[in-house]
Design a protein around this motif. Structure first.
Motif, short mmCIF file in Angstrom:
data_model
loop_
_atom_site.label_atom_id
_atom_site.label_comp_id
_atom_site.label_asym_id
_atom_site.label_seq_id
_atom_site.Cartn_x
_atom_site.Cartn_y
_atom_site.Cartn_z
N UNK A 48 0.81 -1.22 0.00
CA UNK A 48 0.00 0.00 0.00
C UNK A 48 0.84 1.26 0.00
N UNK A 49 1.88 1.27 0.81
CA UNK A 49 2.69 2.48 0.94
C UNK A 49 3.85 2.51 -0.04
N UNK A 50 4.20 1.36 -0.60
CA UNK A 50 5.23 1.29 -1.62
C UNK A 50 6.60 1.64 -1.12
N UNK A 51 7.59 1.25 -1.87
CA UNK A 51 8.98 1.50 -1.50
C UNK A 51 9.29 2.98 -1.51
N UNK A 52 8.56 3.74 -2.32
CA UNK A 52 8.87 5.17 -2.44
C UNK A 52 8.06 6.04 -1.48
N UNK A 53 7.17 5.45 -0.69
CA UNK A 53 6.32 6.26 0.18
C UNK A 53 7.13 7.04 1.21
N UNK A 54 8.25 6.49 1.62
CA UNK A 54 9.07 7.17 2.61
C UNK A 54 9.98 8.23 2.04
N UNK A 55 9.92 8.45 0.75
CA UNK A 55 10.78 9.45 0.13
C UNK A 55 10.01 10.74 -0.09
N UNK A 56 10.73 11.79 -0.34
CA UNK A 56 10.09 13.08 -0.59
C UNK A 56 9.17 13.03 -1.81
N UNK A 57 9.47 12.16 -2.75
CA UNK A 57 8.69 12.09 -3.98
C UNK A 57 7.78 10.87 -4.00
N UNK A 58 7.41 10.38 -2.81
CA UNK A 58 6.57 9.19 -2.72
C UNK A 58 5.23 9.40 -3.39
N UNK A 59 4.59 8.29 -3.73
CA UNK A 59 3.33 8.37 -4.45
C UNK A 59 2.13 8.40 -3.52
N UNK A 60 2.35 8.29 -2.22
CA UNK A 60 1.26 8.32 -1.25
C UNK A 60 1.21 9.70 -0.61
N UNK A 61 0.01 10.26 -0.57
CA UNK A 61 -0.17 11.53 0.13
C UNK A 61 -0.47 11.24 1.59
N UNK A 63 -1.45 13.13 5.60
CA UNK A 63 -1.90 14.32 6.32
C UNK A 63 -1.80 14.06 7.82
N UNK A 64 -1.51 15.13 8.55
CA UNK A 64 -1.51 15.10 10.01
C UNK A 64 -2.55 16.12 10.45
N UNK A 65 -3.55 15.64 11.16
CA UNK A 65 -4.64 16.50 11.63
C UNK A 65 -5.26 17.31 10.49
N UNK A 66 -5.51 16.62 9.39
CA UNK A 66 -6.19 17.15 8.21
C UNK A 66 -5.41 18.23 7.47
N UNK A 67 -4.09 18.24 7.64
CA UNK A 67 -3.21 19.14 6.90
C UNK A 67 -2.18 18.30 6.16
N UNK A 68 -2.07 18.48 4.85
CA UNK A 68 -1.06 17.73 4.10
C UNK A 68 0.30 17.94 4.73
N UNK A 69 1.09 16.89 4.73
CA UNK A 69 2.42 16.97 5.34
C UNK A 69 3.39 16.10 4.57
N UNK A 70 4.64 16.08 5.03
CA UNK A 70 5.66 15.24 4.40
C UNK A 70 6.28 14.32 5.44
N UNK A 71 7.28 13.55 5.02
CA UNK A 71 7.86 12.54 5.91
C UNK A 71 8.63 13.13 7.07
N UNK A 72 8.95 14.39 7.02
CA UNK A 72 9.71 15.03 8.10
C UNK A 72 8.81 15.65 9.16
N UNK A 73 7.50 15.62 8.95
CA UNK A 73 6.55 16.19 9.91
C UNK A 73 6.57 15.39 11.20
#
Length: 90
Positions: A48-61, A63-73
């Motif tokens: 589901x999360x794929x090998x690239x999900x943990x990267x900045x350019x991952x294909x999975x979006x 959100x934290x508390x209904x705000x889009x975020x990235x892996x460094x959040x």
């Protein structure tokens, strides 16, 4: 610490988990750490999360508390974390 994890669309279908409580370490943790922890749960999460999900350019979006975020959040107790595929239109 506990957080709520929600999945949508194909991610929900693949993991067969729509919403659940996840216990995380009390130490500082990021969305990238959460992805790694989820992928260690089962092969369904890896798919589901794929090998690239943990990267900045991952294909999975995500959100934290209904705000889009990235892996460094940073994640805190009580947060709602959501994972969903990219939105396409047409």
């Amino acid at each position: 610490m506990n957080v709520t994890v929600k999945t949508f669309a194909q991610l929900r279908e693949i993991t067969q988990e729509g919403s659940f409580t996840l216990t995380l370490p009390d130490s500082a943790i990021t969305m990238g750490d959460v992805i790694t922890l989820l992928q260690s749960r089962s092969d369904k999460w890896v798919q589901a999360l794929g090998a690239s999900a943990g990267s900045e350019n991952g294909s999975v979006l995500m959100a934290r508390n209904q705000q889009l975020c990235d892996i460094q959040t940073h994640v805190q107790a009580g947060d709602e974390l959501a994972f969903f595929p990219p939105v396409t239109g047409g």
